[in-house]
Design a protein around this motif. Structure first.
Motif: not given
Length: 498
Positions: A67, A191, A207, A211, A216-217, A492-494, A496
């Protein structure tokens, strides 16, 4: 947990492979010093960069899976084009007009605009070699104004938005193009910002708080390239990695089932039969070979049940294919009567030599005499494409870079296809694959693609055996890792780590 039919890995081997990873991720921390938003994601990947992470090569898929680099368009689960860096588009003949998303900045702080898009796409179109997605396609990109670009092709092309979803057509900042090669460091729009690359051993991303799609988490990603599958699996068992891609079938049974996910891939393990010369020039002998193959035993014996028996060339990663498919008329099987055939395949995919050995037994039982020729792919590709074998076993991606199977069907089965292993020259197939490629996207195109698949299957030039799955390992604390059959997304940004 399933029991494996293979012998368990000795404790000494486990210790050795774990040692390969020990310390790899130790001490990793964000270059920005950002703490308190969860842990950095430690990622063990299968293949190291081949071209310095140039987005004009297959390395582009790494940038996409991290990402960090983005494209004008993305694909949804059905392969339809949806907005990314472009918000909308329209077609007028050979020209497509794209509106560029406002408020996007590159990781070096510069602004995304039409000129940046023109720069990236023009560089890709003029590359040598071109990105695969542009093979045989002439593309000209122009800026209409600061927020609008046009993409014009030499011939009307309904697949332009899908083509622009290829990670090899990522849009990067001007700084990426200052040298002869393309350097993605600090140049993407995603992100996560690529901040460091250590040759073929590791990479680091932080991060990017600017973005356009939201923060991002995870504070960052630490990547290690681990070609050895046993070592990758050991990294997950030992807690050295949070996400492990491409866990080998032989190692999957040794892992906690809760830590692995099997994702159907648009990849089909197929037996190509040479229709141009030799025993399989005879359609009845091709039919005899097809009827002799027991794909279920290959799935259960070689793949330990971690694959899907093929019903056609297109598998469960494209769910619409099964919904549209109808029975195919084929030739009646003749008798082998001791016909000698040579089957080729390669060692790069560990399961293929085992598949070849199983097929040898099955075809011999049907009356064929079977020889095997197994080499590394680099040493066998030329002979394969030249039609040197009576049959060839290949694990083939069926959607290539556009997310659309029409290009695969043309390249593999059209008379002038560039990857025509079965040396097929059939007017009905040519007409069907050409029509599929020219049909506008949507339900009508899918029906044309299935008609083309049926035309190919009716010749028995290719016998689809199974559809592979990618096995991904996610540690217990991982949340939101992508499980993408096209292998374009991973962190992805989600995503973590708790």
């Amino acid at each position: 947990m399933r029991l494996s039919t293979r012998s368990l890995l000795p404790a000494t081997a486990l210790a050795a492979t774990s040692a390969l990873l020990t310390g790899c991720f130790a001490g990793a921390e964000s270059a920005t010093g950002d703490q308190g938003d969860g842990e950095r994601v430690r990622l063990a990947m299968m293949q190291p960069p081949r071209s310095g992470l140039s987005p004009l090569t297959d390395d582009a898929f790494k940038l996409s899976r991290w990402s960090t680099a983005e494209t004008l368009v993305k694909l949804d689960a059905d392969g339809n084009a949806v907005p990314a860096l472009a918000t909308k588009w329209r077609q007028s003949g050979r020209t497509w007009t794209f509106e560029i998303r406002d408020g996007v900045t590159f990781h070096d702080g510069t602004k995304l605009d039409a000129q940046a898009v023109v720069r990236s796409l023009t560089r890709a179109a003029g590359a040598a070699p071109k990105p695969r997605i542009l093979d045989g396609v002439e593309v000209t990109t122009k800026a209409v104004d600061a927020d609008t670009v046009t993409v014009t092709t030499a011939a009307e092309d309904p697949l332009v938005p899908q083509r622009l979803s290829s990670p090899q057509l990522s849009i990067l900042a001007a700084k990426a193009y200052r040298g002869k090669s393309v350097n993605p460091l600090d140049a993407g729009t995603g992100p996560f910002e690529l901040t460091k690359v250590n040759g073929t051993s590791s990479a680091s991303l932080d991060r990017y708080d600017g973005y356009w799609g939201g923060k991002a988490k995870a504070p960052g990603i630490d990547v290690r390239f681990v070609p050895d599958g046993t070592a990758r699996a050991a990294a997950l068992r030992s807690g050295e990695a949070d996400i492990v891609e491409a866990v080998p079938v032989s190692q999957a049974a040794l892992l906690d089932e809760d830590l692995i996910t099997e994702v159907p891939m648009p990849r089909t393990n197929t037996l190509y039969l040479n229709t141009g010369k030799g025993a399989f020039k005879d359609a009845s002998l091709r039919a005899a070979a097809r009827e002799a193959i027991d794909a279920k035993s290959i799935v259960e014996g070689v793949y330990e049940g971690r694959a899907d028996v093929a019903q056609g060339l297109l598998g469960p990663a494209l769910p619409w294919a099964a919904e549209l498919r109808t029975p195919v008329q084929r030739a009646k099987a003749g008798k082998a009567d001791g016909e000698t055939v040579t089957i080729g395949t390669f060692t790069d995919r560990a399961e293929l030599p085992e598949v070849a050995a199983t097929l040898q037994q099955q075809l011999q039982k049907a009356g064929f005499k079977v020889k095997l020729d197994i080499r590394e792919y680099a040493n066998i590709e030329a002979d394969m494409l030249a039609g040197a074998f009576d049959a060839f076993i290949l694990s083939r991606a069926t959607v290539l870079d556009s997310g659309d199977p029409a290009a695969y069907l043309y390249s593999d089965f059209a008379s002038d296809g560039s990857f025509n292993i079965p040396q097929l020259a059939d007017t009905k197939v040519d007409a069907a694959v050409t029509k599929a490629g020219e049909t506008r996207t949507g339900e009508t195109r899918r029906k044309a693609i299935i008609a083309a698949e049926a035309a190919v299957l009716g010749t028995d030039a290719a016998v689809p055996m199974l559809h592979e799955r990618v096995i991904q390992g996610d540690a217990a604390g991982v949340v939101g890792a992508a499980h993408d059959p096209r292998e374009r997304e991973l962190v992805t940004a989600d995503t973590y780590v708790k």
